[in-house]
Motif scaffolding. Structure first.
Motif, PDB file in Angstrom:
ATOM      1  N   ARG A 159      -5.065  23.116  22.835  1.00  0.00           N
ATOM      2  CA  ARG A 159      -5.888  22.262  23.687  1.00  0.00           C
ATOM      3  C   ARG A 159      -7.038  23.089  24.252  1.00  0.00           C
ATOM      4  O   ARG A 159      -6.828  24.218  24.700  1.00  0.00           O
ATOM      5  CB  ARG A 159      -5.060  21.688  24.844  1.00  0.00           C
ATOM      6  CG  ARG A 159      -3.973  20.718  24.405  1.00  0.00           C
ATOM      7  CD  ARG A 159      -3.069  20.315  25.571  1.00  0.00           C
ATOM      8  NE  ARG A 159      -2.119  19.270  25.187  1.00  0.00           N
ATOM      9  CZ  ARG A 159      -2.335  17.979  25.291  1.00  0.00           C
ATOM     10  NH1 ARG A 159      -3.494  17.547  25.798  1.00  0.00           N
ATOM     11  NH2 ARG A 159      -1.422  17.097  24.923  1.00  0.00           N
ATOM     12  N   ARG A 210      -9.079  13.755  21.149  1.00  0.00           N
ATOM     13  CA  ARG A 210      -9.870  14.083  22.330  1.00  0.00           C
ATOM     14  C   ARG A 210      -9.401  13.186  23.478  1.00  0.00           C
ATOM     15  O   ARG A 210      -8.974  12.056  23.273  1.00  0.00           O
ATOM     16  CB  ARG A 210     -11.360  13.871  22.040  1.00  0.00           C
ATOM     17  CG  ARG A 210     -12.281  14.040  23.238  1.00  0.00           C
ATOM     18  CD  ARG A 210     -13.745  13.932  22.838  1.00  0.00           C
ATOM     19  NE  ARG A 210     -14.574  13.614  24.000  1.00  0.00           N
ATOM     20  CZ  ARG A 210     -15.906  13.480  23.980  1.00  0.00           C
ATOM     21  NH1 ARG A 210     -16.569  13.644  22.841  1.00  0.00           N
ATOM     22  NH2 ARG A 210     -16.572  13.163  25.077  1.00  0.00           N
ATOM     23  N   HIS A 240     -11.583  16.970  26.546  1.00  0.00           N
ATOM     24  CA  HIS A 240     -10.382  17.762  26.287  1.00  0.00           C
ATOM     25  C   HIS A 240      -9.972  17.540  24.832  1.00  0.00           C
ATOM     26  O   HIS A 240      -9.631  16.424  24.441  1.00  0.00           O
ATOM     27  CB  HIS A 240      -9.313  17.274  27.272  1.00  0.00           C
ATOM     28  CG  HIS A 240      -7.970  17.907  27.137  1.00  0.00           C
ATOM     29  ND1 HIS A 240      -7.143  18.100  28.222  1.00  0.00           N
ATOM     30  CD2 HIS A 240      -7.270  18.349  26.079  1.00  0.00           C
ATOM     31  CE1 HIS A 240      -6.014  18.633  27.828  1.00  0.00           C
ATOM     32  NE2 HIS A 240      -6.073  18.800  26.526  1.00  0.00           N
ATOM     33  N   TYR A 241     -10.013  18.608  24.011  1.00  0.00           N
ATOM     34  CA  TYR A 241      -9.762  18.491  22.578  1.00  0.00           C
ATOM     35  C   TYR A 241      -8.344  18.960  22.231  1.00  0.00           C
ATOM     36  O   TYR A 241      -7.875  19.988  22.731  1.00  0.00           O
ATOM     37  CB  TYR A 241     -10.787  19.307  21.803  1.00  0.00           C
ATOM     38  CG  TYR A 241     -12.168  18.693  21.866  1.00  0.00           C
ATOM     39  CD1 TYR A 241     -12.587  17.779  20.907  1.00  0.00           C
ATOM     40  CD2 TYR A 241     -13.033  18.996  22.916  1.00  0.00           C
ATOM     41  CE1 TYR A 241     -13.845  17.194  20.981  1.00  0.00           C
ATOM     42  CE2 TYR A 241     -14.289  18.405  23.008  1.00  0.00           C
ATOM     43  CZ  TYR A 241     -14.688  17.512  22.041  1.00  0.00           C
ATOM     44  OH  TYR A 241     -15.934  16.916  22.128  1.00  0.00           O
ATOM     45  N   LEU A 242      -7.686  18.190  21.360  1.00  0.00           N
ATOM     46  CA  LEU A 242      -6.329  18.465  20.925  1.00  0.00           C
ATOM     47  C   LEU A 242      -6.336  18.756  19.432  1.00  0.00           C
ATOM     48  O   LEU A 242      -7.037  18.080  18.663  1.00  0.00           O
ATOM     49  CB  LEU A 242      -5.416  17.267  21.189  1.00  0.00           C
ATOM     50  CG  LEU A 242      -5.168  16.811  22.622  1.00  0.00           C
ATOM     51  CD1 LEU A 242      -6.397  16.166  23.252  1.00  0.00           C
ATOM     52  CD2 LEU A 242      -4.001  15.820  22.678  1.00  0.00           C
ATOM     53  N   TYR A 244      -0.260  15.277  29.780  1.00  0.00           N
ATOM     54  CA  TYR A 244      -0.511  15.734  28.416  1.00  0.00           C
ATOM     55  C   TYR A 244       0.730  15.605  27.532  1.00  0.00           C
ATOM     56  O   TYR A 244       0.642  15.169  26.380  1.00  0.00           O
ATOM     57  CB  TYR A 244      -0.972  17.196  28.411  1.00  0.00           C
ATOM     58  CG  TYR A 244      -2.191  17.497  29.226  1.00  0.00           C
ATOM     59  CD1 TYR A 244      -3.100  16.500  29.587  1.00  0.00           C
ATOM     60  CD2 TYR A 244      -2.452  18.797  29.671  1.00  0.00           C
ATOM     61  CE1 TYR A 244      -4.216  16.795  30.349  1.00  0.00           C
ATOM     62  CE2 TYR A 244      -3.570  19.097  30.429  1.00  0.00           C
ATOM     63  CZ  TYR A 244      -4.441  18.097  30.775  1.00  0.00           C
ATOM     64  OH  TYR A 244      -5.546  18.403  31.544  1.00  0.00           O
TER      65      TYR A 244
END
Length: 240
Positions: free
Chosen positions: A211, A179, A194-196, A122
């Motif tokens: 996140r 994402r 997975h959203y940022l 990440y």
């Protein structure tokens, strides 16, 4: 360089700026159902992380005890004290997850391994994708909530410990990762969306401070609003 990757790298601060640094550190506030499900609640709730930008290495601290920290690389996970003395260690930790399903309990070393490789991925994306060992290509666009995302598929080299070898990054019109899709092999190959969000600029680098990870359905949409598998909030971010 792939033009979408170049667009994304530049939007995040540029490779020349990133190459000035050897480590990235942050304070993490972590939540979600995953770690309690794995019988490892609380350990990562409020913790610091440092990842290396030149090689795959991560440490979390304090880990369980105030003077303990983790030491992660792809072939070894360990818990050590402030003197560097080994409390516990495991070699070839990825093999310890063979046969695991989503709800199979983890040991503390397995938790540390997962957290180590996940945070390294990440914190270092998208800059690591400029390495020739990574294979990238652009996929067809994806529309979600009225926004069109360009999508970058990344094939990770086999020597890198990560969720799975082929992952997809959704790039918004500003060039930022919005994402990140993957299948977590050590979680029974569970599909994740997975959203940022909440990007800030730190020392010339754009970094998401929020996140949220959800189950990804077969039609490529997230299972909402629950369960929230993992949430991560970053603060006190520093590059050295």
């Amino acid at each position: 360089m792939n033009d979408l990757l170049e667009f994304t790298i530049n939007a995040h601060g540029g490779i020349k700026t990133w190459n000035k640094f050897e480590t990235i550190s942050a304070k993490l506030i972590t939540g979600g159902v995953l770690f309690p499900m794995k019988q490892q609640a609380g350990i990562l709730d409020d913790i610091y992380v440092t990842s290396n930008t030149k090689k795959e290495f991560t440490t979390h601290y304090p880990f369980i005890e105030k003077d303990w920290h983790t030491s992660f690389d792809p072939g070894r996970i360990a818990i050590e004290n402030h003197k560097g003395e080994i409390i516990e260690e495991l070699f070839n930790p990825g093999e310890s997850f063979i046969g695991h399903e989503r709800e199979t309990p983890w040991s503390k070393l397995q938790l540390a391994y997962f957290a180590g490789y996940a945070m390294w991925t990440y914190l270092n994306a998208p800059f690591i994708f400029t390495n020739s060992n990574y294979k990238v290509k652009e996929l067809e666009p994806w529309e979600e909530n009225g926004e069109i995302f360009r999508r970058l598929q990344v094939e990770f080299p086999p020597e890198i410990a990560t969720h799975n070898q082929i992952q997809t990054f959704y790039i918004n019109n500003e060039g930022l990762i919005a994402r990140h899709d993957y299948n977590a092999e050590i979680l029974g190959n569970s599909s994740a969306a997975h959203y940022l969000s909440d990007y800030i600029e730190v020392q010339g680098i754009k970094i998401p401070t929020k996140r949220k990870v959800y189950i990804r359905l077969e039609d490529n949409t997230p299972l909402l609003p629950a369960p929230l598998l993992v949430s991560i909030s970053l603060s006190e971010i520093n590059l050295k």
